[in-house]
Design a protein around this motif. Structure first.
Motif, mmCIF file in Angstrom:
data_model
loop_
_atom_site.group_PDB
_atom_site.id
_atom_site.type_symbol
_atom_site.label_atom_id
_atom_site.label_comp_id
_atom_site.label_asym_id
_atom_site.label_seq_id
_atom_site.Cartn_x
_atom_site.Cartn_y
_atom_site.Cartn_z
ATOM 1 N N THR A 1 -1.330 -5.045 -0.804
ATOM 2 C CA THR A 1 0.132 -5.104 -0.693
ATOM 3 C C THR A 1 0.629 -4.311 0.509
ATOM 4 N N LEU B 1 4.910 -14.838 -0.430
ATOM 5 C CA LEU B 1 3.715 -14.079 -0.808
ATOM 6 C C LEU B 1 4.033 -12.579 -0.923
ATOM 7 N N SER C 1 5.541 -12.060 -4.243
ATOM 8 C CA SER C 1 4.546 -12.202 -5.305
ATOM 9 C C SER C 1 3.640 -10.969 -5.373
ATOM 10 N N MET C 2 3.252 -10.470 -4.216
ATOM 11 C CA MET C 2 2.364 -9.299 -4.200
ATOM 12 C C MET C 2 3.124 -8.025 -4.604
ATOM 13 N N SER D 1 3.112 -8.210 -8.308
ATOM 14 C CA SER D 1 1.783 -7.880 -8.838
ATOM 15 C C SER D 1 1.511 -6.386 -8.718
ATOM 16 N N VAL E 1 -5.459 -10.653 0.055
ATOM 17 C CA VAL E 1 -5.243 -10.999 -1.360
ATOM 18 C C VAL E 1 -6.546 -11.453 -2.002
ATOM 19 N N SER F 1 -1.587 -12.308 -12.833
ATOM 20 C CA SER F 1 -0.629 -12.141 -11.745
ATOM 21 C C SER F 1 -1.314 -12.260 -10.384
ATOM 22 N N SER G 1 -0.849 -14.967 -7.399
ATOM 23 C CA SER G 1 -0.577 -14.558 -6.008
ATOM 24 C C SER G 1 -1.619 -15.134 -5.061
ATOM 25 N N CYS G 2 -2.863 -15.128 -5.512
ATOM 26 C CA CYS G 2 -3.960 -15.596 -4.659
ATOM 27 C C CYS G 2 -3.875 -17.108 -4.454
#
Lengths: 136, 136, 136, 136
Positions: free
Chosen positions: C68, C82, C85-86, C89, D64, D85, D89-90
């Protein structure tokens, strides 16, 4: 893995891949995964207290292998002196981890497998370092 | 960062932290971030074609710094031979990156900052390597 | 760390840094180091068998934080979906790790510190996610 | 890679490996290597200025993938919510990278290969996420 295929398309490589380095890159990623897995499996063994050194060397080895795999992958410009240094650090990390895992190989199958993978990676690093020129 | 505070609580350290190693750990994480950032900034410069070697050394340096920072953080068991080897690889990565960034420092402020951070990390690695015993 | 200083020199940023994202990046690297350290300290505690879940969450959290921190550092082109999303996470990884470390905080100072650092990183990720546009 | 073999020896797994997760782990490491390699190859192309977004997405995707591969490897304790999660993300990182690489696939063979590897990894992450329970 696709290391040979994709590195072979690098404009400065033009298909003339260094086989020893390709093998080394693939072993580095494989070894990183095995070391993460062995550390994790050691952690749930009932004799975890006797596996502390093994877990620590596993984690260190995984870190070095990933850095080495990425650095050995790059072909843009040049960084041979660092590649050599990292290949030597990585061979050392793998040797130390293989020795410690080897001590637990008869009790723990994950240590036996991890020791094997580390030995393969150590040999691949040593094979690759002989192919990387110093003076660039 | 909290490196000194948290490593000082490790049961085998008991507050007797190695100041040179703590400084090195913090520089490694700082340098990793700076190198990721400098590579990224170089990529949008209009003269990106002349910054290829810089970007490559940035990415290599970031990878080595992160692995070194993690390995130098661990105090469980021992792995001094590998710590020494990685501190030396990291000092080399930082020196090479600082030299290349330095060539672009008058044109690109990110290269000037990154060269400074790399020099600090190089010195911290060299300072730390002198404090890590070999025979363990 | 030099995150604000160096990201501020990116040609597309021109000094207009996102303060919430800068704070998040610095917390991510700090948290990665703390989690590596806490996992390592847990490993030598006499009650390591009761700290397995803590060690596992520490290691997972360190991995997410580093990814991240790097992704949030980059400003070239765009990858907002992304990044969001990261960040989500990462906030999750930090919350789960903080909760588990918190359970051991009264017995282990490294867990108390790590829980604090994870909470700071969780909040920083949540603060940053609100500032990252979705539609790019 | 040895992911299936070594994870199968984890005391809590006892040979009952999750095939979808194993495949995902191997694709994550493969994709990380391919993305590092594609970013590096893009950097030396004469039209590097048009490949900036591709390089950026490659680097993000590699970060990621490595974090996801490590987190998905661990079987000690549980962290299903984070695994889900990160798998999501990946899959996102891989999809975005595959789309961008796909735009350059007819001109650059490394982009064509990388797009393929990213698509495989995206599918493997999506396949794995369906097998990971949420309520743990």
């Amino acid at each position: 893995m696709h290391a040979e295929q994709i590195i072979g398309t690098h404009p400065d490589v033009k298909g003339q891949v260094n086989d020893a380095l390709i093998r080394c890159i693939e072993e580095c990623y494989d070894c990183a995964q095995s070391c993460v897995s062995c550390a994790d499996a050691c952690l749930v063994e009932s004799n975890v207290a006797t596996l502390r050194q093994c877990i620590r060397l596993n984690l260190d080895c995984a870190d070095v292998c990933l850095a080495t795999g990425a650095i050995a992958t790059r072909r843009t410009g040049s960084n041979e002196e660092l590649i050599r240094s990292m290949l030597e650090s990585c061979a050392l990390a793998c040797r130390l981890c293989a020795e410690e895992c080897g001590r637990h190989a008869s009790h723990h199958e994950h240590c036996r497998i991890c020791a094997d993978v580390c030995r393969r990676c150590e040999e691949a690093c040593e094979g690759a370092v002989r192919t990387v020129g110093f003076a660039h």
